[in-house]
Design a protein around this motif. Structure first.
Motif, PDB file in Angstrom:
ATOM      1  N   GLY A  15       0.822  -1.351   0.024  1.00 56.51           N
ATOM      2  CA  GLY A  15      -0.162  -0.067  -0.298  1.00 56.51           C
ATOM      3  C   GLY A  15       0.862   1.096   0.163  1.00 56.51           C
ATOM      4  O   GLY A  15       0.196   2.200  -0.027  1.00 56.51           O
ATOM      5  N   LYS A  16       2.302   1.299  -0.177  1.00 58.28           N
ATOM      6  CA  LYS A  16       3.025   2.242  -0.068  1.00 58.28           C
ATOM      7  C   LYS A  16       3.594   2.663  -1.449  1.00 58.28           C
ATOM      8  O   LYS A  16       3.520   1.720  -2.280  1.00 58.28           O
ATOM      9  CB  LYS A  16       4.184   2.255   0.773  1.00 58.28           C
ATOM     10  N   LEU A  17       3.811   3.877  -1.749  1.00 58.30           N
ATOM     11  CA  LEU A  17       4.368   4.221  -3.054  1.00 58.30           C
ATOM     12  C   LEU A  17       5.941   4.474  -2.636  1.00 58.30           C
ATOM     13  O   LEU A  17       6.230   4.603  -1.934  1.00 58.30           O
ATOM     14  CB  LEU A  17       3.916   5.627  -3.500  1.00 58.30           C
ATOM     15  N   HIS A  18       6.595   3.775  -3.905  1.00 59.93           N
ATOM     16  CA  HIS A  18       7.994   3.711  -3.853  1.00 59.93           C
ATOM     17  C   HIS A  18       8.559   4.365  -4.847  1.00 59.93           C
ATOM     18  O   HIS A  18       8.125   4.392  -6.127  1.00 59.93           O
ATOM     19  CB  HIS A  18       8.553   2.309  -4.078  1.00 59.93           C
ATOM     20  N   ALA A  19       9.578   5.515  -4.772  1.00 57.05           N
ATOM     21  CA  ALA A  19      10.207   6.365  -5.783  1.00 57.05           C
ATOM     22  C   ALA A  19      11.372   5.513  -6.278  1.00 57.05           C
ATOM     23  O   ALA A  19      12.303   4.956  -5.734  1.00 57.05           O
ATOM     24  CB  ALA A  19      10.425   7.453  -5.109  1.00 57.05           C
ATOM     25  N   ILE A  20      11.394   5.088  -7.526  1.00 54.66           N
ATOM     26  CA  ILE A  20      12.379   4.423  -8.340  1.00 54.66           C
ATOM     27  C   ILE A  20      12.997   5.115  -9.466  1.00 54.66           C
ATOM     28  O   ILE A  20      12.230   5.788 -10.384  1.00 54.66           O
ATOM     29  CB  ILE A  20      11.851   3.093  -8.827  1.00 54.66           C
ATOM     30  N   ASN A  21      14.139   5.312  -9.475  1.00 50.48           N
ATOM     31  CA  ASN A  21      15.029   6.100 -10.365  1.00 50.48           C
ATOM     32  C   ASN A  21      14.900   5.153 -11.729  1.00 50.48           C
ATOM     33  O   ASN A  21      15.269   4.061 -11.673  1.00 50.48           O
ATOM     34  CB  ASN A  21      16.337   6.398 -10.138  1.00 50.48           C
ATOM     35  N   ALA A  22      14.553   5.688 -12.947  1.00 49.28           N
ATOM     36  CA  ALA A  22      14.500   4.902 -14.074  1.00 49.28           C
ATOM     37  C   ALA A  22      15.914   4.276 -14.383  1.00 49.28           C
ATOM     38  O   ALA A  22      15.821   3.157 -15.124  1.00 49.28           O
ATOM     39  CB  ALA A  22      14.157   5.618 -15.503  1.00 49.28           C
ATOM     40  N   ALA A  23      17.176   4.823 -14.263  1.00 50.37           N
ATOM     41  CA  ALA A  23      18.386   4.348 -14.184  1.00 50.37           C
ATOM     42  C   ALA A  23      18.637   3.234 -13.696  1.00 50.37           C
ATOM     43  O   ALA A  23      19.486   2.318 -13.826  1.00 50.37           O
ATOM     44  CB  ALA A  23      19.416   5.432 -14.131  1.00 50.37           C
ATOM     45  N   ASP A  24      17.852   3.167 -12.451  1.00 46.48           N
ATOM     46  CA  ASP A  24      18.108   1.746 -11.499  1.00 46.48           C
ATOM     47  C   ASP A  24      17.410   0.522 -11.976  1.00 46.48           C
ATOM     48  O   ASP A  24      17.501  -0.504 -11.265  1.00 46.48           O
ATOM     49  CB  ASP A  24      17.758   2.225 -10.131  1.00 46.48           C
ATOM     50  N   ILE A  25      16.538   0.766 -12.759  1.00 46.81           N
ATOM     51  CA  ILE A  25      15.744  -0.455 -13.020  1.00 46.81           C
ATOM     52  C   ILE A  25      16.095  -1.556 -14.005  1.00 46.81           C
ATOM     53  O   ILE A  25      16.953  -1.459 -14.878  1.00 46.81           O
ATOM     54  CB  ILE A  25      14.285   0.024 -13.871  1.00 46.81           C
ATOM     55  N   GLY A  26      16.303  -2.761 -13.412  1.00 46.58           N
ATOM     56  CA  GLY A  26      16.996  -3.835 -14.067  1.00 46.58           C
ATOM     57  C   GLY A  26      16.085  -4.748 -14.908  1.00 46.58           C
ATOM     58  O   GLY A  26      16.371  -5.159 -15.863  1.00 46.58           O
ATOM     59  N   LYS A  27      14.872  -5.140 -14.325  1.00 47.35           N
ATOM     60  CA  LYS A  27      14.084  -5.877 -15.011  1.00 47.35           C
ATOM     61  C   LYS A  27      12.590  -5.590 -14.503  1.00 47.35           C
ATOM     62  O   LYS A  27      12.408  -5.362 -13.266  1.00 47.35           O
ATOM     63  CB  LYS A  27      14.150  -7.493 -14.703  1.00 47.35           C
ATOM     64  N   LEU A  28      11.700  -5.657 -15.337  1.00 48.75           N
ATOM     65  CA  LEU A  28      10.406  -5.653 -15.140  1.00 48.75           C
ATOM     66  C   LEU A  28       9.485  -6.904 -15.458  1.00 48.75           C
ATOM     67  O   LEU A  28       9.914  -7.475 -16.461  1.00 48.75           O
ATOM     68  CB  LEU A  28       9.322  -4.323 -16.051  1.00 48.75           C
ATOM     69  N   ILE A  29       8.997  -7.646 -14.625  1.00 46.97           N
ATOM     70  CA  ILE A  29       8.408  -8.915 -14.731  1.00 46.97           C
ATOM     71  C   ILE A  29       6.727  -8.655 -14.423  1.00 46.97           C
ATOM     72  O   ILE A  29       6.097  -8.509 -13.499  1.00 46.97           O
ATOM     73  CB  ILE A  29       8.699  -9.898 -13.754  1.00 46.97           C
ATOM     74  N   ILE A  30       6.158  -8.908 -15.731  1.00 53.67           N
ATOM     75  CA  ILE A  30       4.757  -8.928 -15.761  1.00 53.67           C
ATOM     76  C   ILE A  30       4.109 -10.290 -15.512  1.00 53.67           C
ATOM     77  O   ILE A  30       4.300 -11.343 -15.935  1.00 53.67           O
ATOM     78  CB  ILE A  30       4.135  -8.612 -17.199  1.00 53.67           C
ATOM     79  N   SER A  31       3.115 -10.086 -14.277  1.00 48.84           N
ATOM     80  CA  SER A  31       2.399 -11.337 -13.931  1.00 48.84           C
ATOM     81  C   SER A  31       1.465 -11.894 -14.714  1.00 48.84           C
ATOM     82  O   SER A  31       1.050 -11.468 -15.641  1.00 48.84           O
ATOM     83  CB  SER A  31       2.027 -11.525 -12.645  1.00 48.84           C
TER      84      SER A  31
END
Length: 70
Positions: A15-31
């Motif tokens: 239920g919390k929002l998380h701030a993620i820098n786009a440069a840090d994203i390694g992988k997106l996994i769609i369920s």
């Protein structure tokens, strides 16, 4: 590595929002019926964020992110 000016505010399943820098994203996994996930890496190491199913399609242009979408 150059830092991105893009910051994503993404909802975790707790239920919390998380701030993620786009440069840090390694992988997106769609369920497929469960939770979406994002794996990011920064100075502290790796972090996996569990998100409600459908979050990646709502928040990300998956054509742009195709190389890291599983």
């Amino acid at each position: 590595m150059q830092r991105s000016k893009i910051i994503y505010l993404l909802p975790g399943i707790e239920g919390k929002l998380h701030a993620i820098n786009a440069a840090d994203i390694g992988k997106l996994i769609i369920s497929k019926g469960g939770y979406d996930a994002l794996v990011s890496k920064d100075e502290a190491g790796y972090m996996a964020l569990a998100m409600p199913g459908g979050t990646i399609k709502r928040y990300f242009n998956t054509k742009e992110w195709q190389k890291i979408v599983e």
